[in-house]
Design an enzyme around this catalytic site. Structure first.
Site, PDB file in Angstrom:
ATOM      1  N   GLY A  31     -65.660 -58.143 -22.902  1.00 29.39           N
ATOM      2  CA  GLY A  31     -66.002 -58.614 -21.552  1.00 29.39           C
ATOM      3  C   GLY A  31     -66.736 -57.533 -20.787  1.00 29.39           C
ATOM      4  O   GLY A  31     -67.098 -56.488 -21.346  1.00 29.39           O
ATOM      5  N   HIS A  37     -74.882 -56.157 -24.500  1.00 29.65           N
ATOM      6  CA  HIS A  37     -74.249 -57.329 -25.116  1.00 29.65           C
ATOM      7  C   HIS A  37     -75.274 -58.459 -25.280  1.00 29.65           C
ATOM      8  O   HIS A  37     -75.284 -59.163 -26.286  1.00 29.65           O
ATOM      9  CB  HIS A  37     -73.110 -57.857 -24.237  1.00 29.65           C
ATOM     10  CG  HIS A  37     -71.943 -56.936 -24.091  1.00 29.65           C
ATOM     11  ND1 HIS A  37     -71.485 -56.510 -22.865  1.00 29.65           N
ATOM     12  CD2 HIS A  37     -71.125 -56.366 -25.008  1.00 29.65           C
ATOM     13  CE1 HIS A  37     -70.438 -55.728 -23.032  1.00 29.65           C
ATOM     14  NE2 HIS A  37     -70.197 -55.620 -24.318  1.00 29.65           N
ATOM     15  N   LYS A 180     -74.166 -48.334 -31.342  1.00 31.12           N
ATOM     16  CA  LYS A 180     -73.616 -47.364 -30.386  1.00 31.12           C
ATOM     17  C   LYS A 180     -72.191 -46.982 -30.791  1.00 31.12           C
ATOM     18  O   LYS A 180     -71.787 -45.835 -30.674  1.00 31.12           O
ATOM     19  CB  LYS A 180     -73.618 -47.995 -28.989  1.00 31.12           C
ATOM     20  CG  LYS A 180     -73.015 -47.142 -27.905  1.00 31.12           C
ATOM     21  CD  LYS A 180     -73.372 -47.721 -26.547  1.00 31.12           C
ATOM     22  CE  LYS A 180     -72.699 -46.988 -25.425  1.00 31.12           C
ATOM     23  NZ  LYS A 180     -71.304 -47.379 -25.267  1.00 31.12           N
ATOM     24  N   SER A 216     -73.224 -49.769 -20.790  1.00 31.54           N
ATOM     25  CA  SER A 216     -71.796 -49.791 -21.123  1.00 31.54           C
ATOM     26  C   SER A 216     -71.079 -50.511 -19.995  1.00 31.54           C
ATOM     27  O   SER A 216     -71.490 -50.416 -18.826  1.00 31.54           O
ATOM     28  CB  SER A 216     -71.284 -48.345 -21.234  1.00 31.54           C
ATOM     29  OG  SER A 216     -69.884 -48.329 -21.108  1.00 31.54           O
ATOM     30  N   ARG A 218     -68.477 -49.769 -18.602  1.00 32.96           N
ATOM     31  CA  ARG A 218     -67.891 -48.825 -17.641  1.00 32.96           C
ATOM     32  C   ARG A 218     -68.924 -48.177 -16.718  1.00 32.96           C
ATOM     33  O   ARG A 218     -68.550 -47.475 -15.775  1.00 32.96           O
ATOM     34  CB  ARG A 218     -67.119 -47.740 -18.384  1.00 32.96           C
ATOM     35  CG  ARG A 218     -65.851 -48.258 -19.039  1.00 32.96           C
ATOM     36  CD  ARG A 218     -65.028 -47.100 -19.548  1.00 32.96           C
ATOM     37  NE  ARG A 218     -63.777 -47.547 -20.101  1.00 32.96           N
ATOM     38  CZ  ARG A 218     -63.369 -47.304 -21.351  1.00 32.96           C
ATOM     39  NH1 ARG A 218     -64.139 -46.611 -22.157  1.00 32.96           N
ATOM     40  NH2 ARG A 218     -62.194 -47.728 -21.776  1.00 32.96           N
TER      41      ARG A 218
HETATM   42  P1  AMP Z   1     -67.611 -53.987 -26.208  1.00 37.38           P
HETATM   43  O1  AMP Z   1     -67.425 -55.173 -25.312  1.00 37.38           O
HETATM   44  O2  AMP Z   1     -67.776 -52.698 -25.479  1.00 37.38           O
HETATM   45  O3  AMP Z   1     -66.613 -53.921 -27.342  1.00 37.38           O
HETATM   46  O4  AMP Z   1     -69.011 -54.234 -26.920  1.00 37.38           O
HETATM   47  C1  AMP Z   1     -69.241 -55.381 -27.693  1.00 37.38           C
HETATM   48  C2  AMP Z   1     -70.340 -55.093 -28.675  1.00 37.38           C
HETATM   49  O5  AMP Z   1     -71.525 -54.717 -27.972  1.00 37.38           O
HETATM   50  C3  AMP Z   1     -69.998 -53.928 -29.616  1.00 37.38           C
HETATM   51  O6  AMP Z   1     -70.415 -54.257 -30.929  1.00 37.38           O
HETATM   52  C4  AMP Z   1     -70.790 -52.788 -29.045  1.00 37.38           C
HETATM   53  O7  AMP Z   1     -71.128 -51.807 -30.014  1.00 37.38           O
HETATM   54  C5  AMP Z   1     -72.018 -53.503 -28.512  1.00 37.38           C
HETATM   55  N1  AMP Z   1     -72.684 -52.722 -27.460  1.00 37.38           N
HETATM   56  C6  AMP Z   1     -72.090 -52.111 -26.410  1.00 37.38           C
HETATM   57  N2  AMP Z   1     -72.997 -51.446 -25.665  1.00 37.38           N
HETATM   58  C7  AMP Z   1     -74.195 -51.642 -26.266  1.00 37.38           C
HETATM   59  C8  AMP Z   1     -75.539 -51.215 -25.982  1.00 37.38           C
HETATM   60  N3  AMP Z   1     -75.813 -50.454 -24.932  1.00 37.38           N
HETATM   61  N4  AMP Z   1     -76.525 -51.620 -26.823  1.00 37.38           N
HETATM   62  C9  AMP Z   1     -76.255 -52.401 -27.903  1.00 37.38           C
HETATM   63  N5  AMP Z   1     -75.012 -52.831 -28.222  1.00 37.38           N
HETATM   64  C10 AMP Z   1     -73.998 -52.465 -27.417  1.00 37.38           C
END
Ligand code: AMP
Length: 312
Positions: A31, A37, A180, A216, A218
């Site tokens: 989320g 994403h 990443k 990100s 965050r």
């Molecule tokens: P998360 O919600 O942080 O677990 O991210 C979900 C997916 O998006 C994971 O596979 C992350 O590696 C990917 N992701 C997060 N930030 C980025 C970004 N800046 N560029 C590409 N993919 C990302």
């Protein structure tokens, strides 16, 4: 766009797609959706008939304080998913995904098991661990004790466990993850090869904002000054790349040069920084072959990571 919250409702939907011969692309997320994403979702859309995403803040992947502080807003996420033409959001509850866990604090107790016995090379499924968690996946030693995984191996047990459950429920053809989170990508690629040989795990390059900070969830917590400091880490990685491309092959020298750049920014504390070989994620004294520059750092208590992949 369909939204499914109950596990029991997924099978009718998935069966229907399969019956129609539609291919499914899947993007699991925690989320707090952002353009990074969205890039994964766009890839899924390009390469599949149907795009599914999951939005599930998985308590197994966090310490309690960070879990409670995670910036997520489901209404906003729905808008972003719709704008990206996602076909279905799977948004389960914690109880739905982990029916045997009685209270959320039980997840955080698991994190005391940092030195648990692991198989060296194989994923191990524990049907029920001592804290009552169903289907806990233990990531093998040779994948989990890499990079900052050494400091929190349970994060990857949490990621492997939830993705295992999601793969079983949603049966995608292709699943998309960011480079990443390079260690997570390596672990999930291996996990899929072990248990879901028909699912293709695809790595997607990191998307950066106009100022080059990697997107990100965050980032919304950063002030302008903190954001500027966070960028010093990317600048340090870029400097490392420049040194390596100009012939420097001593890991120690490149790492020190990168640390010097970050040190000039007192708001940043390095949690972990390393240069590793891309395939094994292991560091060595001499830099050679395809490599990854990786940093995990805190900016005023907010933990961020950045990754630069160099194909030499
Ligand atoms: P998360 O919600 O942080 O677990 O991210 C979900 C997916 O998006 C994971 O596979 C992350 O590696 C990917 N992701 C997060 N930030 C980025 C970004 N800046 N560029 C590409 N993919 C990302």
């Amino acid at each position: 766009m369909k939204i499914i919250e109950y596990i029991s409702k997924t099978s009718t939907y998935i069966d229907e797609l399969k019956k129609n011969g539609q291919t499914i692309g899947f993007v699991p997320t925690l989320g707090g959706l952002h353009p990074g994403h969205q890039l994964l979702m766009q890839k899924a859309r390009e390469e599949n008939d149907i795009t599914l995403i999951s939005i599930f803040l998985n308590p197994m992947q966090f310490r309690k304080k960070q879990f409670l502080a995670y910036p997520s807003d489901f209404e906003q996420d729905k808008r972003v998913a719709k704008e990206t033409q996602v076909d279905m959001i799977f948004h389960p509850t914690v109880k739905g995904m982990f029916p045997f866990v009685e209270q959320i604090d039980d997840f955080f107790k698991c994190q005391e098991d940092e030195l648990i016995d692991r198989d060296r090379a194989h994923f191990v499924i524990e049907t029920k661990d001592k804290n009552g968690i169903d289907n806990l996946i233990r990531v093998p030693t040779n994948l989990v004790y890499r990079l900052d995984g050494t400091m929190h191996p349970w994060v990857f047990d949490g990621a492997a466990t939830i993705v295992y459950k999601l793969f079983k429920l949603l049966q995608p053809h292709n699943a998309y993850f960011g480079e990443k989170d390079i260690q997570q990508l390596a672990i999930l690629t291996n996990m899929a090869a072990s248990y879901f040989p028909d699912i293709k795990v695809m790595g997607v390059p990191t998307l950066r904002d106009a100022d080059q900070l990697a997107f990100s969830s965050r980032n919304v917590l950063l002030s302008a000054e903190q954001r500027q400091s966070a960028l010093s880490v990317y600048h340090a990685l870029q400097h490392g790349e420049k040194l390596i491309r100009s012939g420097e092959s001593d890991t120690h020298i490149v790492l020190n040069a990168m640390k010097e750049i970050i040190k000039a920014h007192p708001l940043v504390q390095i949690d972990y920084i390393d240069i590793v070989e891309k395939r094994s994620l292991q560091s060595s004294k001499q830099i050679k072959g395809d490599i990854v520059l990786y940093a995990a750092f805190f900016v005023k208590g907010i933990r961020l990571t950045d990754t630069l992949i160099i194909d030499l």
